[in-house]
Structures are given as structure tokens and as C-alpha cells.
Write an enzyme that holds these catalytic residues in place. Structure first.
Site, PDB file in Angstrom:
ATOM      1  N   SER A   6      40.006  41.587  46.538  1.00  0.00           N
ATOM      2  CA  SER A   6      40.639  42.385  45.489  1.00  0.00           C
ATOM      3  C   SER A   6      40.236  43.839  45.649  1.00  0.00           C
ATOM      4  O   SER A   6      39.058  44.184  45.524  1.00  0.00           O
ATOM      5  CB  SER A   6      40.209  41.893  44.103  1.00  0.00           C
ATOM      6  OG  SER A   6      40.514  42.897  43.156  1.00  0.00           O
ATOM      7  N   HIS A  31      44.646  41.293  47.744  1.00  0.00           N
ATOM      8  CA  HIS A  31      44.912  40.965  46.342  1.00  0.00           C
ATOM      9  C   HIS A  31      44.933  42.270  45.552  1.00  0.00           C
ATOM     10  O   HIS A  31      43.950  43.012  45.527  1.00  0.00           O
ATOM     11  CB  HIS A  31      43.820  40.029  45.821  1.00  0.00           C
ATOM     12  CG  HIS A  31      44.044  39.563  44.420  1.00  0.00           C
ATOM     13  ND1 HIS A  31      44.843  38.486  44.111  1.00  0.00           N
ATOM     14  CD2 HIS A  31      43.580  40.039  43.235  1.00  0.00           C
ATOM     15  CE1 HIS A  31      44.845  38.301  42.796  1.00  0.00           C
ATOM     16  NE2 HIS A  31      44.095  39.245  42.237  1.00  0.00           N
ATOM     17  N   ASP A  33      45.521  44.151  41.914  1.00  0.00           N
ATOM     18  CA  ASP A  33      45.452  43.903  40.471  1.00  0.00           C
ATOM     19  C   ASP A  33      46.112  45.020  39.682  1.00  0.00           C
ATOM     20  O   ASP A  33      45.570  46.113  39.565  1.00  0.00           O
ATOM     21  CB  ASP A  33      43.984  43.785  40.050  1.00  0.00           C
ATOM     22  CG  ASP A  33      43.354  42.504  40.568  1.00  0.00           C
ATOM     23  OD1 ASP A  33      43.881  41.427  40.242  1.00  0.00           O
ATOM     24  OD2 ASP A  33      42.353  42.581  41.300  1.00  0.00           O
ATOM     25  N   MET A  35      47.293  46.419  36.111  1.00  0.00           N
ATOM     26  CA  MET A  35      46.972  46.251  34.679  1.00  0.00           C
ATOM     27  C   MET A  35      47.692  47.315  33.861  1.00  0.00           C
ATOM     28  O   MET A  35      47.735  48.481  34.254  1.00  0.00           O
ATOM     29  CB  MET A  35      45.468  46.413  34.465  1.00  0.00           C
ATOM     30  CG  MET A  35      44.631  45.465  35.291  1.00  0.00           C
ATOM     31  SD  MET A  35      42.888  45.735  34.970  1.00  0.00           S
ATOM     32  CE  MET A  35      42.165  44.620  36.179  1.00  0.00           C
ATOM     33  N   HIS A  64      48.989  40.662  41.766  1.00  0.00           N
ATOM     34  CA  HIS A  64      48.614  40.000  40.510  1.00  0.00           C
ATOM     35  C   HIS A  64      48.925  40.947  39.351  1.00  0.00           C
ATOM     36  O   HIS A  64      48.236  41.946  39.157  1.00  0.00           O
ATOM     37  CB  HIS A  64      47.111  39.660  40.579  1.00  0.00           C
ATOM     38  CG  HIS A  64      46.567  39.028  39.344  1.00  0.00           C
ATOM     39  ND1 HIS A  64      45.210  38.911  39.111  1.00  0.00           N
ATOM     40  CD2 HIS A  64      47.184  38.461  38.272  1.00  0.00           C
ATOM     41  CE1 HIS A  64      45.017  38.305  37.954  1.00  0.00           C
ATOM     42  NE2 HIS A  64      46.197  38.032  37.419  1.00  0.00           N
ATOM     43  N   MET A  66      48.926  41.857  35.714  1.00  0.00           N
ATOM     44  CA  MET A  66      48.359  41.630  34.380  1.00  0.00           C
ATOM     45  C   MET A  66      49.077  42.564  33.416  1.00  0.00           C
ATOM     46  O   MET A  66      48.517  43.533  32.911  1.00  0.00           O
ATOM     47  CB  MET A  66      46.844  41.875  34.419  1.00  0.00           C
ATOM     48  CG  MET A  66      46.097  40.756  35.135  1.00  0.00           C
ATOM     49  SD  MET A  66      44.464  41.235  35.674  1.00  0.00           S
ATOM     50  CE  MET A  66      44.887  41.978  37.244  1.00  0.00           C
ATOM     51  N   MET A 135      42.134  32.006  36.445  1.00  0.00           N
ATOM     52  CA  MET A 135      41.177  33.084  36.224  1.00  0.00           C
ATOM     53  C   MET A 135      39.796  32.480  35.958  1.00  0.00           C
ATOM     54  O   MET A 135      39.643  31.594  35.119  1.00  0.00           O
ATOM     55  CB  MET A 135      41.574  33.943  35.014  1.00  0.00           C
ATOM     56  CG  MET A 135      42.810  34.809  35.181  1.00  0.00           C
ATOM     57  SD  MET A 135      42.813  35.931  36.613  1.00  0.00           S
ATOM     58  CE  MET A 135      41.278  36.840  36.409  1.00  0.00           C
ATOM     59  N   ASP A 173      40.316  33.460  40.804  1.00  0.00           N
ATOM     60  CA  ASP A 173      40.086  34.918  40.770  1.00  0.00           C
ATOM     61  C   ASP A 173      39.147  35.259  39.620  1.00  0.00           C
ATOM     62  O   ASP A 173      39.398  34.877  38.477  1.00  0.00           O
ATOM     63  CB  ASP A 173      41.462  35.589  40.561  1.00  0.00           C
ATOM     64  CG  ASP A 173      41.405  37.101  40.472  1.00  0.00           C
ATOM     65  OD1 ASP A 173      40.365  37.697  40.805  1.00  0.00           O
ATOM     66  OD2 ASP A 173      42.436  37.674  40.061  1.00  0.00           O
ATOM     67  N   GLY A 174      38.085  35.992  39.935  1.00  0.00           N
ATOM     68  CA  GLY A 174      37.161  36.446  38.894  1.00  0.00           C
ATOM     69  C   GLY A 174      35.821  35.737  38.992  1.00  0.00           C
ATOM     70  O   GLY A 174      35.750  34.521  38.867  1.00  0.00           O
ATOM     71  N   GLY A 175      34.787  36.518  39.281  1.00  0.00           N
ATOM     72  CA  GLY A 175      33.440  35.943  39.358  1.00  0.00           C
ATOM     73  C   GLY A 175      33.212  35.095  40.593  1.00  0.00           C
ATOM     74  O   GLY A 175      32.262  34.319  40.661  1.00  0.00           O
TER      75      GLY A 175
HETATM   76  C1  DX5 Z   1      40.211  40.646  37.109  1.00  0.00           C
HETATM   77  C2  DX5 Z   1      41.019  40.786  38.372  1.00  0.00           C
HETATM   78  C3  DX5 Z   1      40.262  40.355  39.558  1.00  0.00           C
HETATM   79  C4  DX5 Z   1      39.021  41.174  39.802  1.00  0.00           C
HETATM   80  C5  DX5 Z   1      37.997  40.266  40.375  1.00  0.00           C
HETATM   81  O1  DX5 Z   1      40.912  41.115  36.040  1.00  0.00           O
HETATM   82  O2  DX5 Z   1      42.195  40.006  38.293  1.00  0.00           O
HETATM   83  O3  DX5 Z   1      41.063  40.263  40.726  1.00  0.00           O
HETATM   84  O4  DX5 Z   1      39.235  42.262  40.642  1.00  0.00           O
HETATM   85  O5  DX5 Z   1      36.814  40.940  40.452  1.00  0.00           O
HETATM   86  P1  DX5 Z   1      35.444  40.197  40.720  1.00  0.00           P
HETATM   87  O6  DX5 Z   1      35.600  39.448  42.014  1.00  0.00           O
HETATM   88  O7  DX5 Z   1      34.481  41.331  40.823  1.00  0.00           O
HETATM   89  O8  DX5 Z   1      35.190  39.291  39.558  1.00  0.00           O
HETATM   90 ZN    ZN Z   2      43.354  39.503  40.276  1.00  0.00          ZN
END
Ligand code: DX5
Ligand code: ZN
Length: 214
Positions: A6, A31, A33, A35, A64, A66, A135, A173-175
């Protein structure tokens, strides 16, 4: 394992360097993101940046979104050269129609679920999807702590996919890092998105290779 770094955690002042790193690495996709400050409490980047990345990237783009009502932007996303248009189940009222429109536009359709949305919400469209993204955090920011329940949810989605005969890929995705990634791989994930774990690593390219081997 498909690895999708990402770029949210990349160095925006020197994006070329990080794009080149991903191009040369064992990563599979970029990837991206997007927003809107409405669907999530943060604003990232939009079409001019995606287009700039698209011109330099030598790997497919997993976009992605959001954003609310992603159906308003299908042709604009397609025009960036996106491979996957990834929308949130929670963000569109007529999910079936939106999925068909994404496919008609020539992109792969993926649907993302927030941590509080159960996988059963996709039961009636699962055979239409190229991918489901779960997520592992509440979307909006990189660097958040992984929600452990996501592992069981990955297993539940894997079962739903098997039961339905769908060919959908499971992405998380995430963490995601090497530890949570190992649990997710075991639970049935076949694509992992990682932002901070990759870009804060001493050797990002090696970290991508390590994730790839999970
Ligand atoms: C969160 C995004 C992710 C984010 C992940 O809102 O959709 O793609 O960049 O970041 P990490 O890998 O640091 O959790
Ligand atoms: Zn993402």
C-alpha cells in the site's frame, strides 16, 4: 501469496523511488488507497496521483476506494488503467448493479468489508466477484493495530467461497505484517496488503519477499 504494497505509507515527496522499489521487488500489485473524508475520517489522494503512479508502475493496480457512492467514478477509475476496482459493501446501496458495472467497464470487481460487516453480506454476489477484501483495521489510516477477529473472519469467508463454488480471492488489508500474515495465510487468505510493515522495514524489498513466502 499475492503481495500488494500500500503506497499510503510510501514517501509522497519521493514517490518515484518507492514505485521503483515495488517494480523491482517480488510484489504482485500496487495497492492504492483512495479516501474521501466522508466514508472514512481521512483524505488521501485522487485521480491525478493514481494516473501518475499508473504511468510508472509495471504491475497491476488494485485501487481500494474508501469513498461513498463509488459507482459515480467507475469510468474514471477505468481510465487510470486500474486492474481491480475495489469498493466497500457499506458504501453502495445497489451492490449487485455496481459490481456488474465495474465488470462491464473491463475491470476486475472486488468488494471490501469493514471489520463490523459480516461475510454473509456477500452471500448473494460472491460468485460475481474476483476478490473480497477483508479489513484488518477500521479503514482510514495506516499503521493501526490488527483486529484479531479478522483471522476467524477469513476462515468464515473461505468456507462461504468453497460452499458457493465462487473463485474469489481473499485479500486482507490493515495491520498485516509477517506475524499476522502467517495466521491469515493459514486461514485461507491468498492476497495480503501491507503498508507500514513494508515501508518502515529496514529492507522493504526483502520484507516483500518474506511476505511472499508465507
Ligand atoms: C487502511 C488502508 C490500508 C493501509 C494499510 O485504511 O486501506 O491499505 O494503508 O496500512 P497498514 O499496512 O500500515 O495497516
Ligand atoms: Zn487499502
Amino acid at each position: 501469496m499475492i503481495i500488494a504494497p500500500s503506497l499510503l505509507s510510501a514517501d509522497f515527496g519521493n514517490l518515484n523511488k518507492d514505485i521503483e522499489m515495488v517494480n523491482r521487488s517480488e510484489a504482485d500489485w500496487f495497492h492504492l488507497d483512495v479516501m474521501d473524508g466522508v466514508f472514512v475520517p481521512n483524505i488521501s489522494f485522487g485521480f491525478p496521483i493514481i494516473e501518475a503512479i499508473s504511468r510508472k508502475a509495471t504491475k497491476p493496480l488494485d485501487v481500494h476506494l474508501m469513498i461513498v457512492q463509488p459507482e459515480r467514478y467507475i469510468s474514471q477509475v477505468r481510465d487510470t488503467g486500474a486492474f481491480i476496482m475495489n469498493i466497500h459493501q457499506e458504501a453502495t446501496t445497489h451492490l449487485h448493479r455496481t459490481v456488474q458495472a465495474i465488470k462491464s467497464a473491463g475491470m476486475k470487481a472486488a468488494v471490501t468489508l469493514n471489520p463490523a460487516t459480516p461475510v454473509v453480506m456477500l452471500e448473494d454476489v460472491i460468485t460475481d466477484l474476483y476478490m473480497v477484501l477483508l479489513m484488518g483495521v477500521n479503514p482510514g489510516f495506516g499503521g493501526q493495530k490488527f483486529i484479531d477477529q479478522t483471522v476467524a473472519k477469513t476462515r468464515a469467508l473461505h468456507e462461504l467461497i468453497q460452499r458457493s463454488g465462487s473463485k474469489a480471492i481473499i485479500e486482507v488489508d490493515g495491520g498485516v505484517n509477517i506475524n499476522t500474515g502467517a495466521l491469515l495465510a493459514q486461514a485461507g487468505a491468498s492476497a495480503l496488503v501491507a503498508g507500514s510493515a513494508i515501508f518502515k522495514a529496514d529492507n522493504p524489498s526483502q520484507y516483500i519477499s518474506d511476505l511472499k513466502r508465507l
